[in-house]
Write a protein that holds these residues in place. Structure first.
Motif, PDB file in Angstrom:
ATOM      1  N   LEU A  52      28.369 -35.988  11.613  1.00 15.62           N
ATOM      2  CA  LEU A  52      26.990 -36.459  11.429  1.00 15.62           C
ATOM      3  C   LEU A  52      26.475 -35.990  10.080  1.00 15.62           C
ATOM      4  O   LEU A  52      26.523 -34.791   9.777  1.00 15.62           O
ATOM      5  CB  LEU A  52      26.078 -35.882  12.518  1.00 15.62           C
ATOM      6  CG  LEU A  52      26.259 -36.436  13.913  1.00 15.62           C
ATOM      7  CD1 LEU A  52      25.624 -35.513  14.932  1.00 15.62           C
ATOM      8  CD2 LEU A  52      25.641 -37.809  14.003  1.00 15.62           C
ATOM      9  N   GLN A  53      25.971 -36.934   9.301  1.00  9.82           N
ATOM     10  CA  GLN A  53      25.431 -36.600   7.990  1.00  9.82           C
ATOM     11  C   GLN A  53      24.185 -37.434   7.716  1.00  9.82           C
ATOM     12  O   GLN A  53      24.055 -38.550   8.222  1.00  9.82           O
ATOM     13  CB  GLN A  53      26.457 -36.877   6.890  1.00  9.82           C
ATOM     14  CG  GLN A  53      27.708 -36.031   7.012  1.00  9.82           C
ATOM     15  CD  GLN A  53      28.739 -36.385   5.970  1.00  9.82           C
ATOM     16  OE1 GLN A  53      29.172 -37.517   5.881  1.00  9.82           O
ATOM     17  NE2 GLN A  53      29.118 -35.395   5.163  1.00  9.82           N
ATOM     18  N   GLU A  65      22.865 -33.602   4.071  1.00  5.29           N
ATOM     19  CA  GLU A  65      22.850 -32.611   5.154  1.00  5.29           C
ATOM     20  C   GLU A  65      23.906 -32.961   6.186  1.00  5.29           C
ATOM     21  O   GLU A  65      24.104 -34.135   6.508  1.00  5.29           O
ATOM     22  CB  GLU A  65      21.475 -32.572   5.824  1.00  5.29           C
ATOM     23  CG  GLU A  65      20.366 -32.131   4.891  1.00  5.29           C
ATOM     24  CD  GLU A  65      19.009 -32.109   5.580  1.00  5.29           C
ATOM     25  OE1 GLU A  65      18.925 -31.574   6.705  1.00  5.29           O
ATOM     26  OE2 GLU A  65      18.060 -32.628   4.990  1.00  5.29           O
ATOM     27  N   ASN A  66      24.568 -31.940   6.712  1.00  5.24           N
ATOM     28  CA  ASN A  66      25.529 -32.084   7.801  1.00  5.24           C
ATOM     29  C   ASN A  66      24.916 -31.507   9.064  1.00  5.24           C
ATOM     30  O   ASN A  66      24.191 -30.515   9.009  1.00  5.24           O
ATOM     31  CB  ASN A  66      26.826 -31.341   7.470  1.00  5.24           C
ATOM     32  CG  ASN A  66      27.522 -31.930   6.270  1.00  5.24           C
ATOM     33  OD1 ASN A  66      27.982 -33.057   6.317  1.00  5.24           O
ATOM     34  ND2 ASN A  66      27.583 -31.186   5.180  1.00  5.24           N
ATOM     35  N   ILE A 138      26.498 -41.633   9.212  1.00  6.36           N
ATOM     36  CA  ILE A 138      25.745 -41.148   8.062  1.00  6.36           C
ATOM     37  C   ILE A 138      24.570 -42.097   7.876  1.00  6.36           C
ATOM     38  O   ILE A 138      24.699 -43.296   8.109  1.00  6.36           O
ATOM     39  CB  ILE A 138      26.625 -41.038   6.797  1.00  6.36           C
ATOM     40  CG1 ILE A 138      25.854 -40.381   5.655  1.00  6.36           C
ATOM     41  CG2 ILE A 138      27.210 -42.380   6.400  1.00  6.36           C
ATOM     42  CD1 ILE A 138      26.721 -39.947   4.478  1.00  6.36           C
ATOM     43  N   ASP A 139      23.427 -41.521   7.525  1.00  8.75           N
ATOM     44  CA  ASP A 139      22.251 -42.369   7.310  1.00  8.75           C
ATOM     45  C   ASP A 139      21.527 -41.937   6.045  1.00  8.75           C
ATOM     46  O   ASP A 139      21.685 -40.812   5.582  1.00  8.75           O
ATOM     47  CB  ASP A 139      21.306 -42.319   8.513  1.00  8.75           C
ATOM     48  CG  ASP A 139      20.695 -40.951   8.726  1.00  8.75           C
ATOM     49  OD1 ASP A 139      19.662 -40.673   8.103  1.00  8.75           O
ATOM     50  OD2 ASP A 139      21.241 -40.163   9.516  1.00  8.75           O
ATOM     51  N   THR A 140      20.750 -42.875   5.518  1.00 12.68           N
ATOM     52  CA  THR A 140      19.850 -42.562   4.409  1.00 12.68           C
ATOM     53  C   THR A 140      18.442 -42.547   4.957  1.00 12.68           C
ATOM     54  O   THR A 140      18.133 -43.219   5.958  1.00 12.68           O
ATOM     55  CB  THR A 140      19.948 -43.606   3.273  1.00 12.68           C
ATOM     56  OG1 THR A 140      19.605 -44.898   3.779  1.00 12.68           O
ATOM     57  CG2 THR A 140      21.337 -43.627   2.675  1.00 12.68           C
ATOM     58  N   ARG A 141      17.600 -41.744   4.329  1.00 10.57           N
ATOM     59  CA  ARG A 141      16.194 -41.623   4.760  1.00 10.57           C
ATOM     60  C   ARG A 141      15.300 -41.615   3.535  1.00 10.57           C
ATOM     61  O   ARG A 141      15.420 -40.752   2.676  1.00 10.57           O
ATOM     62  CB  ARG A 141      15.987 -40.326   5.547  1.00 10.57           C
ATOM     63  CG  ARG A 141      16.831 -40.276   6.797  1.00 10.57           C
ATOM     64  CD  ARG A 141      16.698 -38.952   7.520  1.00 10.57           C
ATOM     65  NE  ARG A 141      17.648 -38.915   8.629  1.00 10.57           N
ATOM     66  CZ  ARG A 141      17.729 -37.936   9.496  1.00 10.57           C
ATOM     67  NH1 ARG A 141      16.928 -36.885   9.403  1.00 10.57           N
ATOM     68  NH2 ARG A 141      18.624 -37.979  10.466  1.00 10.57           N
ATOM     69  N   ARG A 142      14.414 -42.621   3.472  1.00 13.02           N
ATOM     70  CA  ARG A 142      13.431 -42.726   2.381  1.00 13.02           C
ATOM     71  C   ARG A 142      12.053 -42.916   2.973  1.00 13.02           C
ATOM     72  O   ARG A 142      11.894 -43.584   3.971  1.00 13.02           O
ATOM     73  CB  ARG A 142      13.706 -43.948   1.502  1.00 13.02           C
ATOM     74  CG  ARG A 142      14.989 -43.993   0.810  1.00 13.02           C
ATOM     75  CD  ARG A 142      15.091 -45.205  -0.105  1.00 13.02           C
ATOM     76  NE  ARG A 142      15.115 -46.500   0.567  1.00 13.02           N
ATOM     77  CZ  ARG A 142      16.144 -46.965   1.274  1.00 13.02           C
ATOM     78  NH1 ARG A 142      17.216 -46.232   1.436  1.00 13.02           N
ATOM     79  NH2 ARG A 142      16.091 -48.160   1.797  1.00 13.02           N
ATOM     80  N   LYS A 143      11.066 -42.375   2.309  1.00 11.76           N
ATOM     81  CA  LYS A 143       9.663 -42.577   2.721  1.00 11.76           C
ATOM     82  C   LYS A 143       9.186 -43.909   2.210  1.00 11.76           C
ATOM     83  O   LYS A 143       9.618 -44.456   1.257  1.00 11.76           O
ATOM     84  CB  LYS A 143       8.780 -41.463   2.173  1.00 11.76           C
ATOM     85  CG  LYS A 143       9.126 -40.116   2.765  1.00 11.76           C
ATOM     86  CD  LYS A 143       8.255 -39.819   3.916  1.00 11.76           C
ATOM     87  CE  LYS A 143       8.655 -38.466   4.505  1.00 11.76           C
ATOM     88  NZ  LYS A 143       8.077 -38.210   5.732  1.00 11.76           N
TER      89      LYS A 143
END
Length: 143
Positions: A52-53, A65-66, A138-143
């Motif tokens: 998981l990342q 992050e892991n 794995i995912d990306t996260r943006r506001k």
């Protein structure tokens, strides 16, 4: 000859659609468990050694992050019932090669009805004993 080719194309297309449906159902089961705060349901579609990342993109830069699967399952099970959340999957892009699949799912994440962040999930799955399991997320996260 023409009928044979058309028949082969039909069966090949049907096989691909069935396989894609199995893969998509695995991802949908993952999110059903997520929204129900049911870590057992999530675990049912994940490999024991799943990776998981997350990639967070923010004002302070980009951070990878892991997370250990056990920490992830615990965090899901302990989300307060007063918190309403929804990860809205916008589409599925599924690619399969034999016993490996990759699924790209753009998403929007809402907390108490308000957009919290958005990004993309990238799932890698492995088919073992005729069952698809998530081996990497794995995912990306943006506001």
């Amino acid at each position: 000859m023409k009928n044979t080719v058309l028949t082969l194309i039909f069966f090949f297309t049907t096989f691909i659609q069935a396989q894609n449906k199995e893969v998509q159902q695995t991802i949908e089961t993952f999110f059903e468990g997520f929204h129900q705060r049911d870590s057992i349901k999530i675990k049912s579609v994940c490999a024991d050694a799943m990776i998981l990342q997350s990639i967070s993109e923010g004002k302070k830069g980009t951070k990878l992050e892991n997370e250990k699967p056990s920490e992830f399952y615990k965090s899901i099970a302990t989300i307060p019932s007063s918190m309403q959340f929804q990860e809205k999957i916008l589409s599925f892009n599924i690619q399969v090669d034999g016993t490996m699949a990759h699924v790209w799912t753009p998403y929007e994440f809402y907390v108490n009805g308000k957009l919290s962040h958005l990004g993309v999930n990238a799932f890698t799955l492995f088919k073992e004993d005729n069952v698809w399991k998530i081996i990497h997320l794995i995912d990306t996260r943006r506001k």
